[in-house]
Design a protein around this motif. Structure first.
Motif, mmCIF file in Angstrom:
data_model
loop_
_atom_site.group_PDB
_atom_site.id
_atom_site.type_symbol
_atom_site.label_atom_id
_atom_site.label_comp_id
_atom_site.label_asym_id
_atom_site.label_seq_id
_atom_site.Cartn_x
_atom_site.Cartn_y
_atom_site.Cartn_z
ATOM 1 N N MET A 1 0.844 -1.215 0.000
ATOM 2 C CA MET A 1 0.000 0.000 0.000
ATOM 3 C C MET A 1 0.873 1.256 0.000
ATOM 4 O O MET A 1 1.940 1.272 0.602
ATOM 5 N N THR A 2 0.357 2.284 -0.642
ATOM 6 C CA THR A 2 1.111 3.546 -0.647
ATOM 7 C C THR A 2 0.856 4.293 0.660
ATOM 8 O O THR A 2 -0.087 3.975 1.400
ATOM 9 N N ILE A 3 1.675 5.278 0.869
ATOM 10 C CA ILE A 3 1.516 6.107 2.074
ATOM 11 C C ILE A 3 0.118 6.722 2.106
ATOM 12 O O ILE A 3 -0.553 6.737 3.141
ATOM 13 N N LEU A 4 -0.320 7.192 0.953
ATOM 14 C CA LEU A 4 -1.638 7.812 0.861
ATOM 15 C C LEU A 4 -2.743 6.805 1.216
ATOM 16 O O LEU A 4 -3.673 7.107 1.967
ATOM 17 N N GLU A 5 -2.605 5.608 0.677
ATOM 18 C CA GLU A 5 -3.624 4.583 0.932
ATOM 19 C C GLU A 5 -3.700 4.198 2.409
ATOM 20 O O GLU A 5 -4.791 4.050 2.971
ATOM 21 N N ILE A 6 -2.543 4.056 3.018
ATOM 22 C CA ILE A 6 -2.547 3.686 4.451
ATOM 23 C C ILE A 6 -3.185 4.810 5.284
ATOM 24 O O ILE A 6 -3.959 4.564 6.202
ATOM 25 N N GLN A 7 -2.860 6.041 4.911
ATOM 26 C CA GLN A 7 -3.458 7.176 5.639
ATOM 27 C C GLN A 7 -4.981 7.157 5.503
ATOM 28 O O GLN A 7 -5.701 7.376 6.475
ATOM 29 N N GLY A 79 0.707 5.177 20.973
ATOM 30 C CA GLY A 79 -0.361 4.860 20.032
ATOM 31 C C GLY A 79 -0.198 5.642 18.743
ATOM 32 O O GLY A 79 -0.365 5.103 17.644
ATOM 33 N N ILE A 80 0.159 6.928 18.871
ATOM 34 C CA ILE A 80 0.359 7.757 17.676
ATOM 35 C C ILE A 80 1.645 7.334 16.954
ATOM 36 O O ILE A 80 1.700 7.296 15.722
ATOM 37 N N VAL A 81 2.653 6.981 17.750
ATOM 38 C CA VAL A 81 3.896 6.468 17.176
ATOM 39 C C VAL A 81 3.595 5.219 16.332
ATOM 40 O O VAL A 81 4.099 5.063 15.216
ATOM 41 N N ALA A 82 2.742 4.357 16.847
ATOM 42 C CA ALA A 82 2.380 3.130 16.117
ATOM 43 C C ALA A 82 1.737 3.476 14.775
ATOM 44 O O ALA A 82 2.008 2.828 13.760
ATOM 45 N N LEU A 83 0.903 4.514 14.781
ATOM 46 C CA LEU A 83 0.257 4.945 13.532
ATOM 47 C C LEU A 83 1.292 5.486 12.539
ATOM 48 O O LEU A 83 1.240 5.178 11.345
ATOM 49 N N LEU A 84 2.215 6.287 13.051
ATOM 50 C CA LEU A 84 3.245 6.861 12.172
ATOM 51 C C LEU A 84 4.105 5.765 11.556
ATOM 52 O O LEU A 84 4.446 5.811 10.372
ATOM 53 N N VAL A 85 4.443 4.777 12.372
ATOM 54 C CA VAL A 85 5.258 3.659 11.875
ATOM 55 C C VAL A 85 4.460 2.881 10.826
ATOM 56 O O VAL A 85 4.981 2.516 9.775
ATOM 57 N N ARG A 86 3.174 2.676 11.114
ATOM 58 C CA ARG A 86 2.329 1.949 10.166
ATOM 59 C C ARG A 86 2.301 2.646 8.797
ATOM 60 O O ARG A 86 2.325 1.997 7.753
ATOM 61 N N VAL A 87 2.293 3.971 8.812
ATOM 62 C CA VAL A 87 2.210 4.722 7.553
ATOM 63 C C VAL A 87 3.551 4.718 6.810
ATOM 64 O O VAL A 87 3.587 4.559 5.584
ATOM 65 N N LEU A 88 4.647 4.865 7.522
ATOM 66 C CA LEU A 88 5.923 5.110 6.840
ATOM 67 C C LEU A 88 6.855 3.898 6.786
ATOM 68 O O LEU A 88 7.802 3.874 5.993
ATOM 69 N N ASP A 89 6.613 2.902 7.625
ATOM 70 C CA ASP A 89 7.510 1.744 7.655
ATOM 71 C C ASP A 89 7.434 0.966 6.337
ATOM 72 O O ASP A 89 6.336 0.676 5.844
#
Lengths: 138, 406
Positions: A1-7, A79-89
């Motif tokens: 998935m792209t960054i946009l899609e995950i967001q 929790g927010i860190v987890a979201l950021l990692v999910r988007v960019l990892d």
């Protein structure tokens, strides 16, 4: 998935919540579910010190992609860190550099990125982009 | 209760608003207090009707503004019972007042081998200026340790004092723990060794009677904004005999008597330490803030806040799983604590969602947090306009936090 899609996916998830308490419950769940960083990487060199909470961020390059590992001592921050990692990892360096992270605004957590919070998240996002820049230049 | 709480609350428009859908409960008074209408009105009136530069100009407005500013100086003198208005220097705040003294003393008094004593429970603003003074002068910084209770280790303090001690500085009340320090005794012991004493009174002046002559300290610093006044104005009180000897801080207009290229002579006290156009409206507003306090009576304020502090402490104890940080016998204004297993940031975030403003974090006193091996605390700090009903709501919030994070 792209960054946009995950967001977009995250925004959809948060759309299901009726009030803030459900949202924060979800963040608390996210903070528990993910093993975010190896103990060996939870070191001073990877520490981003906020006034309020601490964030650890470690990154490594895998081919064209960047792998992020992060953690925080505060649960909501984590929790927010987890979201950021999910988007960019696992994304490509160039994509990490180019993409705006609009989801935080969209899910109503922008206040956690305000200056007064000083929870390490703003520095974390900046640091994630710097890692991508450095890895790309290598 | 000795005070008419409804009458007092009616004077604070900021208290009557909703935050995140809940009536605001403002328990962050140690950071800054809200402002009564009379202070805000004084600021508006000054700019609308009286604005002019002071201590210069023969015209009507200049005279009027000067009178008001000097009236404020007299109000401050009366408020802390200083010997004369020459000893009252307006600054930007407590931080600038401390920096003024630390800079001037490094230029004038401190030398290599001297010792400066601070305490382990100081705000960063009463640590860093002295570290800088030590760097510049070659003096050494010594630190009075704090006991588990949050009280200073007075035996250790006595042992630190010597003929090398040139200055001792402590806060009157700790912003992080609420400890009321025995400043009279600290001052007496220091002066026996010939050392100067500076008291950081930022957390004390809103909550208790301060009499600088009976304390007998050499310098006393505080800020208007923590005592219902505006930001950007603070006070340095210094004994005249020391201020007379001390070299000036900033150079510029106002602080001079005569300027020639061959050399300049400095103005008399207090103007010698007030270079440039001051925060005139800040002075006008601090006068209004002092009038506000005096109309209620500082003893009544102290009593009201002591009741709130005792009530909050008792109710938190009943919640269970609370660790109090700072349990000194003499405390004022502040209850600092952590909920077992809950990060203060998480707790503060949830309380904010409930419309409750407390402070979380290290309170600009990182060494205090290190001393107790904690990342920070939750701090509720009270002012005269707070109520027991607000504390009840706050306790419900604390319970909610416990439920969410355990």
């Amino acid at each position: 998935m792209t960054i946009l899609e995950i967001q977009e996916e995250i925004i959809e998830e948060f759309d299901m919540f009726d009030d803030w308490i459900q949202k924060y419950d979800y963040l608390i769940e996210l903070s528990k579910s993910v093993p975010l960083i190896d103990e060996a990487d939870r070191v001073e060199g990877n520490l981003i010190k906020g006034c309020q909470s601490k964030v650890w961020l470690h990154a490594k390059k895998e081919g064209e992609h960047v792998r992020f590992m992060a953690d925080s001592d505060a649960i909501i921050t984590k929790g927010i860190v987890a979201l950021l990692v999910r988007v960019l990892d696992g994304q490509k360096c160039q994509d990490i550099i180019d993409n705006e992270l609009h989801f935080i605004d969209a899910i109503g957590l922008r206040e956690h990125l305000s200056m007064t919070r000083s929870n390490g998240l703003v520095s974390m996002i900046k640091q994630m982009k710097i890692y991508a820049l450095v890895f790309q230049a290598k | 209760m000795a005070v008419d709480i409804d009458h007092i609350r009616a004077q604070f428009p900021a208290l009557h608003q909703e935050v995140n859908g809940h009536p605001l409960i403002y328990f962050d008074n140690a950071a800054t207090s809200q402002k009564p209408k009379m202070v805000v009105d004084a600021i508006a009136h000054y700019y609308n009707k009286e604005n002019s530069n002071i201590h210069r100009g023969v015209h009507y407005l200049s005279q009027k503004a000067t009178d008001k500013y000097e009236l404020a100086r007299e109000a401050v003198r009366r408020f802390i019972n200083a010997a004369s208005t020459e000893e009252i220097i307006f600054t930007r705040g407590t931080t600038e007042a401390i920096n003024l003294v630390s800079t001037c003393l490094s230029n004038w008094l401190f030398k290599a081998g001297d010792e400066i004593i601070i305490s382990a429970i100081e705000h960063h603003s009463n640590i860093v200026p002295w570290q800088m003074a030590c760097e510049q002068s070659g003096a050494t910084l010594k630190v009075i340790p704090v006991l588990d209770s949050g009280e200073l280790d007075m035996d250790a303090y006595r042992a630190l004092l010597s003929d090398k001690t040139k200055l001792v500085t402590v806060n009157h009340i700790s912003n992080a723990l609420g400890t009321v320090n025995p400043v009279e005794e600290i001052t007496f012991l220091a002066q026996e060794k010939g050392a100067l004493v500076l008291i950081d009174g930022a957390q004390a002046t809103p909550h208790m009677t301060v009499d600088v002559q009976s304390l007998n300290c050499d310098f006393y610093c505080f800020s208007a904004h923590k005592m219902y006044g505006p930001t950007g104005v603070g006070i340095l009180h210094g004994k005249k005999e020391i201020l007379d000897k001390m070299p000036p801080y900033h150079g510029g207009g106002e602080m001079i008597k005569e300027v020639k290229f061959e050399g300049t002579t400095y103005n008399d006290l207090p103007f010698k330490f007030e270079a440039g156009t001051p925060n005139i409206v800040g002075g006008v507003a601090i006068e209004a803030a002092i009038r506000f306090i005096e109309e209620i009576g500082i003893e009544n304020i102290a009593q009201q806040e002591a009741e709130l502090l005792a009530y909050a402490t008792e109710k938190l104890q009943e919640v269970g799983g609370i660790r109090f940080i700072g349990e000194a016998k003499e405390k004022a204004g502040v209850v600092s604590f952590i909920i077992d297993g809950v990060h203060p940031y998480d707790a503060g975030t949830i309380l904010d969602k409930l419309g409750i403003a407390i402070r979380t974090g290290h309170h600009c006193a990182q060494p205090v947090m290190d001393r107790y091996s904690i990342p920070g605390t939750m701090r509720a700090s009270f002012a005269v306009y707070n109520t027991k009903e607000e504390i009840d709501t706050f306790i419900e919030g604390v319970k909610k936090v416990k439920q969410l994070f355990s």
